[in-house]
Design an enzyme around this catalytic site. Structure first.
Site, short mmCIF file in Angstrom:
data_model
loop_
_atom_site.label_atom_id
_atom_site.label_comp_id
_atom_site.label_asym_id
_atom_site.label_seq_id
_atom_site.Cartn_x
_atom_site.Cartn_y
_atom_site.Cartn_z
N VAL A 73 0.85 -1.19 0.00
CA VAL A 73 0.00 0.00 0.00
C VAL A 73 0.88 1.24 0.00
O VAL A 73 2.09 1.17 0.24
CB VAL A 73 -0.96 0.01 1.21
CG1 VAL A 73 -1.86 -1.22 1.18
CG2 VAL A 73 -0.19 0.05 2.53
N ALA A 75 2.98 4.40 0.90
CA ALA A 75 3.76 4.69 2.10
C ALA A 75 3.10 5.79 2.91
O ALA A 75 2.34 6.62 2.40
CB ALA A 75 5.18 5.10 1.70
N ASN A 101 7.59 1.70 -0.41
CA ASN A 101 8.74 2.60 -0.26
C ASN A 101 8.60 3.44 1.01
O ASN A 101 8.56 4.66 0.96
CB ASN A 101 8.85 3.53 -1.48
CG ASN A 101 9.76 2.95 -2.55
OD1 ASN A 101 10.61 2.12 -2.28
ND2 ASN A 101 9.56 3.38 -3.79
N SER A 127 12.73 -3.52 -5.57
CA SER A 127 13.10 -2.69 -6.71
C SER A 127 13.01 -3.46 -8.01
O SER A 127 13.41 -4.62 -8.08
CB SER A 127 14.52 -2.15 -6.54
OG SER A 127 14.88 -1.35 -7.66
N LYS A 181 17.11 0.51 0.53
CA LYS A 181 16.29 0.80 -0.65
C LYS A 181 16.26 2.30 -0.93
O LYS A 181 16.31 2.73 -2.10
CB LYS A 181 14.85 0.29 -0.44
CG LYS A 181 13.87 0.63 -1.56
CD LYS A 181 14.33 0.12 -2.92
CE LYS A 181 13.23 0.08 -3.96
NZ LYS A 181 12.55 1.35 -4.21
N HIS A 184 19.52 3.11 -2.54
CA HIS A 184 19.44 2.59 -3.90
C HIS A 184 18.74 3.61 -4.80
O HIS A 184 19.22 3.91 -5.90
CB HIS A 184 18.67 1.27 -3.92
CG HIS A 184 18.17 0.84 -5.27
ND1 HIS A 184 17.05 1.40 -5.85
CD2 HIS A 184 18.65 -0.06 -6.16
CE1 HIS A 184 16.85 0.86 -7.04
NE2 HIS A 184 17.81 -0.04 -7.25
N ASN A 185 17.63 4.17 -4.32
CA ASN A 185 16.89 5.13 -5.13
C ASN A 185 17.67 6.43 -5.31
O ASN A 185 17.60 7.06 -6.37
CB ASN A 185 15.53 5.41 -4.50
CG ASN A 185 14.55 4.28 -4.71
OD1 ASN A 185 14.94 3.15 -4.97
ND2 ASN A 185 13.27 4.56 -4.60
N GLU A 188 20.09 5.76 -7.91
CA GLU A 188 19.32 5.74 -9.17
C GLU A 188 19.12 7.15 -9.70
O GLU A 188 19.27 7.40 -10.90
CB GLU A 188 17.98 5.06 -8.91
CG GLU A 188 17.04 5.00 -10.09
CD GLU A 188 15.69 4.44 -9.68
OE1 GLU A 188 14.67 5.08 -9.99
OE2 GLU A 188 15.66 3.37 -9.02
N ARG A 286 16.12 17.82 -10.58
CA ARG A 286 14.69 17.57 -10.75
C ARG A 286 13.87 18.74 -10.22
O ARG A 286 12.86 19.14 -10.81
CB ARG A 286 14.28 16.27 -10.04
CG ARG A 286 14.88 15.04 -10.66
CD ARG A 286 14.15 13.79 -10.24
NE ARG A 286 14.84 12.58 -10.70
CZ ARG A 286 14.32 11.36 -10.64
NH1 ARG A 286 13.10 11.19 -10.16
NH2 ARG A 286 15.01 10.32 -11.07
N HIS A 450 34.14 30.34 18.08
CA HIS A 450 33.86 28.90 18.04
C HIS A 450 35.11 28.05 18.25
O HIS A 450 35.01 26.83 18.33
CB HIS A 450 33.20 28.54 16.70
CG HIS A 450 31.82 29.11 16.54
ND1 HIS A 450 30.77 28.72 17.32
CD2 HIS A 450 31.34 30.07 15.71
CE1 HIS A 450 29.68 29.37 16.96
NE2 HIS A 450 30.00 30.22 15.99
#
Length: 474
Positions: A73, A75, A101, A127, A181, A184-185, A188, A286, A450
């Protein structure tokens, strides 16, 4: 009929996984929230070991103990909603498998919650898209080892095969499978953006036809770049638009969409302090592609550099090929280093060679390249960075000149190459014994006290940087 498995969610991925399971000898009870979908699916598969269920309770009753119920189903909240329906119906030792996913932190939360009431939970990456689900995906399961042992025969049977081995392995506890996964994406995304930039550089600089681009990618798919993504890119250039007769790729709007897993990869890398600039560049590419109207308006006001490419056509094509391989090495080095950082932070005990091995078949990034990554981690399971493996070190050193030339050519012609340039910058930063972070630390100490560390002795130091401050100090 008592079935060996249950599956909830009969969209295309769910249906194809069910058919894959049934073809490999497993009986499956199926349920979908829309009853007509369940009925139509089962009735379209006469003679198969499938049981249509019209409620979650019916599905639970139709599955043998300990129950193995897979969720396919959407995510997010839908997963939680189905789990809440299942919880009162299941018994201790039953297994819920989330094959969507899901965000790995959601999987971590669900695993802890279900374990507290005696239920087992497996979050597994799947996948390969619709075709992979039907004929063999790469599967990345995480959860309790004893739970995986019970579903392992199913996963090994339905997974893709590479080098005679099923593309599935136990990844690690809790959310490890969904984390792998997710990365992996992200990888990709990097692969796809590098290929898109290679196309863009050749298309703009050389004005190549679709047939010429097809021939180039076909040639590349016979060598070291052989992969599923290069293969489908080759095929894309053969398809013409039936309405206009133009290459179909040329009439597709240049706005790339995303489902969020690439963004999750970037966010996790920032949280862990792991640099993945090429994957980030792919995500950002994208995002900027979605600003189509703004880009069109800006193109009328912001001129590109004058001039055209005047060098050797064949030399440029060869440089793009070599640069693509070099940038791919950098991108995968970033992804594997992120897995290493996550494994240490979340105590996943990831086996990087085994992960690369299961990516060799079924999944979207499958490529001959992954054989070499598998071999690299077999040579040295504690490899710090892929760039330091002898094979990959030699490979990128032999191609870095081509990568530099391609980035220079693209910049000179005003062709954006976020992924190529970030890959080169990552390589140059990683190989630099000294970076300008010393100045950054000086600035931080100047405006915020700092402190900084020194190269010549241990300790933390602060300087009064202005003369007035030094005077007050004296």
């Amino acid at each position: 009929m008592v079935n060996q498995l249950g599956l909830i969610g009969l969209a295309v991925m769910g249906q194809n996984l069910v058919l894959n399971m049934e073809r490999n000898g497993f009986s499956v009870a199926v349920y979908n929230r829309t009853s007509s979908v369940t009925q139509e699916f089962v009735s379209s598969q006469p003679g198969k070991k499938l049981t249509a269920c019209y409620s979650v309770a019916d599905l639970v009753t139709a599955v043998e103990r300990p129950r193995k119920i897979m969720l396919m189903v959407k995510a997010g909240d839908p997963v939680d909603q189905v789990i809440e329906q299942l919880k009162p119906l299941l018994e201790p030792g039953d297994i819920i498998i989330d094959g969507g996913n899901s965000f790995f932190k959601d999987t971590e939360r669900r695993a802890a919650s279900l374990e507290a009431v005696g239920l087992r939970y497996i979050g597994t990456g799947v996948s390969g898209g619709e075709e992979g689900a039907l004929w063999g995906p790469a599967i990345m399961p995480g959860g309790q080892p004893e739970a995986y042992a019970l579903v392992e025969p199913v996963f090994r049977a339905i997974a893709a095969q590479a080098e005679g081995q099923p593309c599935v392995t136990y990844i690690g506890p809790r959310g490890a499978g969904h984390y792998v996964k997710m990365v992996h994406n992200g990888i990709e995304y990097g692969d796809m953006q590098l290929i898109a930039e290679a196309y863009d550089i050749m298309h703009r600089a050389l004005d190549l036809s679709s047939q010429e681009l097809h021939d180039i990618f076909a040639e590349w798919n016979r060598g070291e770049l052989k992969s599923y993504l290069i293969e489908i890119t080759r095929d894309i250039f053969t398809v013409n638009d039936p309405e206009t007769g133009a290459p179909l790729v040329d009439v597709i709007l240049d706005e790339a969409q995303q489902k969020g897993t690439g963004k999750w990869t970037s966010q996790s890398a920032l949280d862990l302090g792991a640099p993945i600039p090429t994957i980030n560049a792919a995500v950002e590419s994208r995002i900027i592609s979605a600003y189509k109207a703004e880009r069109v308006a800006a193109s009328a006001q912001l001129n590109s550099p004058a001039g055209t490419f005047s060098g050797s056509k064949q030399a440029l094509i060869e440089d793009v090929r070599a640069a693509l391989y070099a940038a791919k090495i950098c991108s995968y080095a970033q992804g594997m280093a992120l897995l290493k950082a996550a494994s240490e932070e979340f105590k996943y005990n990831l086996q990087y060679g085994k992960i690369a091995a299961i990516w060799r078949g079924g999944c979207i990034i499958r490529a001959v390249f992954l054989n070499d990554i598998t071999a690299a981690f077999e040579r040295n399971p504690n490899l710090t960075n892929l760039l330091l493996d002898p094979y990959f070190k030699e490979a990128i050193l032999a191609r870095q000149a081509a990568l530099r030339r391609i980035v220079q050519t693209a910049i000179g012609l005003g062709i954006p190459c976020l992924a190529f340039s970030s890959a080169l910058a990552y390589f140059d930063a990683y190989r630099s014994a000294r970076l300008p972070a010393n100045l950054t630390q000086a600035q931080r100490d100047y405006f915020g006290a700092h402190t900084y560390r020194r190269t010549d002795r241990e300790g933390s130091f602060h300087t009064e940087w202005t003369s007035s401050e030094r005077a007050r100090e004296e």
